[in-house]
Design a protein around this motif. Structure first.
Motif, PDB file in Angstrom:
ATOM      1  N   UNK A   1       0.819  -1.211   0.000  1.00  0.00           N
ATOM      2  CA  UNK A   1       0.000   0.000   0.000  1.00  0.00           C
ATOM      3  C   UNK A   1       0.853   1.261   0.000  1.00  0.00           C
ATOM      4  N   UNK A   2       1.841   1.287   0.885  1.00  0.00           N
ATOM      5  CA  UNK A   2       2.614   2.514   1.082  1.00  0.00           C
ATOM      6  C   UNK A   2       3.657   2.758   0.005  1.00  0.00           C
ATOM      7  N   UNK A   3       4.244   1.690  -0.534  1.00  0.00           N
ATOM      8  CA  UNK A   3       5.342   1.855  -1.493  1.00  0.00           C
ATOM      9  C   UNK A   3       4.964   1.530  -2.930  1.00  0.00           C
ATOM     10  N   UNK A   4       4.033   0.584  -3.126  1.00  0.00           N
ATOM     11  CA  UNK A   4       3.702   0.142  -4.479  1.00  0.00           C
ATOM     12  C   UNK A   4       2.371   0.709  -4.969  1.00  0.00           C
ATOM     13  N   UNK A   5       1.700   1.497  -4.151  1.00  0.00           N
ATOM     14  CA  UNK A   5       0.424   2.123  -4.512  1.00  0.00           C
ATOM     15  C   UNK A   5      -0.635   1.091  -4.881  1.00  0.00           C
ATOM     16  N   UNK A   6      -0.601  -0.054  -4.226  1.00  0.00           N
ATOM     17  CA  UNK A   6      -1.608  -1.086  -4.437  1.00  0.00           C
ATOM     18  C   UNK A   6      -2.752  -0.892  -3.439  1.00  0.00           C
TER      19      UNK A   6
END
Length: 346
Positions: free
Chosen positions: A77-82
């Motif tokens: 969520x925080x790094x890969x924008x998933x």
């Protein structure tokens, strides 16, 4: 995979919960019934990760893996924008080694996947079963009808985020014990299916998710040199396998283009399949190889380099990359592939 193999895969797969385009006929009704009951069986088996961790009966090794998945989930969520939702915050032990089994088929002399169509999510090149016997029966019927067909075990599938109100897609015993890099890759792959999905284009969807898993796993492991080295060694071995599989597909494709008597073409096909060189660790795959698993492999892998180039053209910016992928959705499949193959900016 979405309501699917991993297909594969994940993966998936897409047809697990939507068993037919219309609920008519005994076969379609039967598939719908097993899909719905099978998926809700998975949901019933799922428990919140915190609850599993608090259970003194939980093995220490499993507890460690579940804690690791929650770190990966936050990283996604925080790094890969998933997507940030309830998926992979619960765990289910299904008591089997596959989440679902996909029936996959291709023509006797071609590599175009047979597709099955479903409400809401369009058509996909696989049909998912929660029961192995039913999957085998489907594949046998396809073979009797002249198709090359395979049963593909799938470790995870995605509901595209539609089951969030039921607790989301759970972690499963079928993949949580994987080596760290491959565990991260599996989670990132399935979450990518929730980020961008294009109806009726299995190759686009699976290659996008495969690119996300590769790039995301490398970023996750960046500060873990030993784990990264193990991951890259495994992927290098897989690349050797892909090279051999593509070479076999190319040789078969050249044969299929020839104007030959049917019996001779069939004999030559079998000779090519028997003569294929199998890299270490992939002997069973090549022993069972036919047009079906070669076509499915292409769906997962052929477009991956194009997505990696797109990521690089986006400067490694994940939100920009996902937006660029989504911008391809309104195009035709041919146009999408042309854009991925070009050097144009996102």
């Amino acid at each position: 995979m979405r309501w699917r193999r991993r297909l594969a895969a994940a993966t998936l797969l897409a047809g697990v919960l939507f068993g037919s385009a219309a609920l008519v006929g005994c076969a379609n009704l039967s598939h719908w019934s097993q899909a719905v009951s099978g998926h809700f069986g998975v949901l019933r088996a799922a428990r919140p990760v915190d609850e599993v961790l608090a259970d003194p009966a939980t093995p220490a090794l499993l507890a460690d893996r579940l804690r690791l998945t929650q770190q990966m989930r936050r990283f996604a969520t925080e790094r890969l924008a998933l997507p940030d939702n309830s998926s992979y915050t619960r765990y289910a032990d299904l008591g089997r080694n596959a989440a679902v089994w996909n029936a996959v088929a291709a023509p006797e002399f071609g590599f175009t996947l047979k597709t099955w169509c479903y409400p809401l999510m369009g058509c996909a090149g696989y049909r998912g079963y929660f029961d192995l016997t039913a999957a085998r029966a489907e594949v046998e019927a396809l073979r009797q009808a002249g198709w090359d067909a395979q049963v593909i075990p799938v470790p995870a599938y995605s509901t595209l985020g539609w089951s969030g109100w039921l607790g989301g897609d759970p972690l499963l015993n079928t993949f949580v014990q994987r080596e760290e890099g491959e565990l991260a890759a599996q989670l990132f792959h399935e979450l990518a299916h929730q980020k961008v999905y294009v109806a009726d284009d299995t190759g686009f969807n699976e290659a996008y998710a495969s690119a996300v898993e590769l790039l995301g796993a490398r970023q996750w492991l960046a500060a873990k040199p030993e784990a990264l080295a193990a991951f890259e060694a495994g992927r290098a071995q897989r690349e050797s396998f892909l090279t051999q599989a593509r070479a076999l597909r190319d040789r078969l494709g050249a044969l299929y283009a020839l104007d030959l008597p049917l019996a001779e073409k069939r004999a030559r096909k079998q000779a090519l399949l028997r003569s294929a060189q199998a890299p270490s660790g992939y002997e069973r795959w090549f022993a069972a190889a036919n047009n079906a698993n070669l076509a499915l492999l292409g769906a997962y892998e052929d477009l991956v380099p194009g997505f990696v180039r797109l990521f690089e053209r986006c400067g490694g910016d994940w939100p920009r990359f996902h937006a660029a992928v989504a911008a391809l959705a309104p195009l035709s499949p041919v146009e999408r592939r042309a854009r991925l193959a070009s050097d144009a900016g996102p």
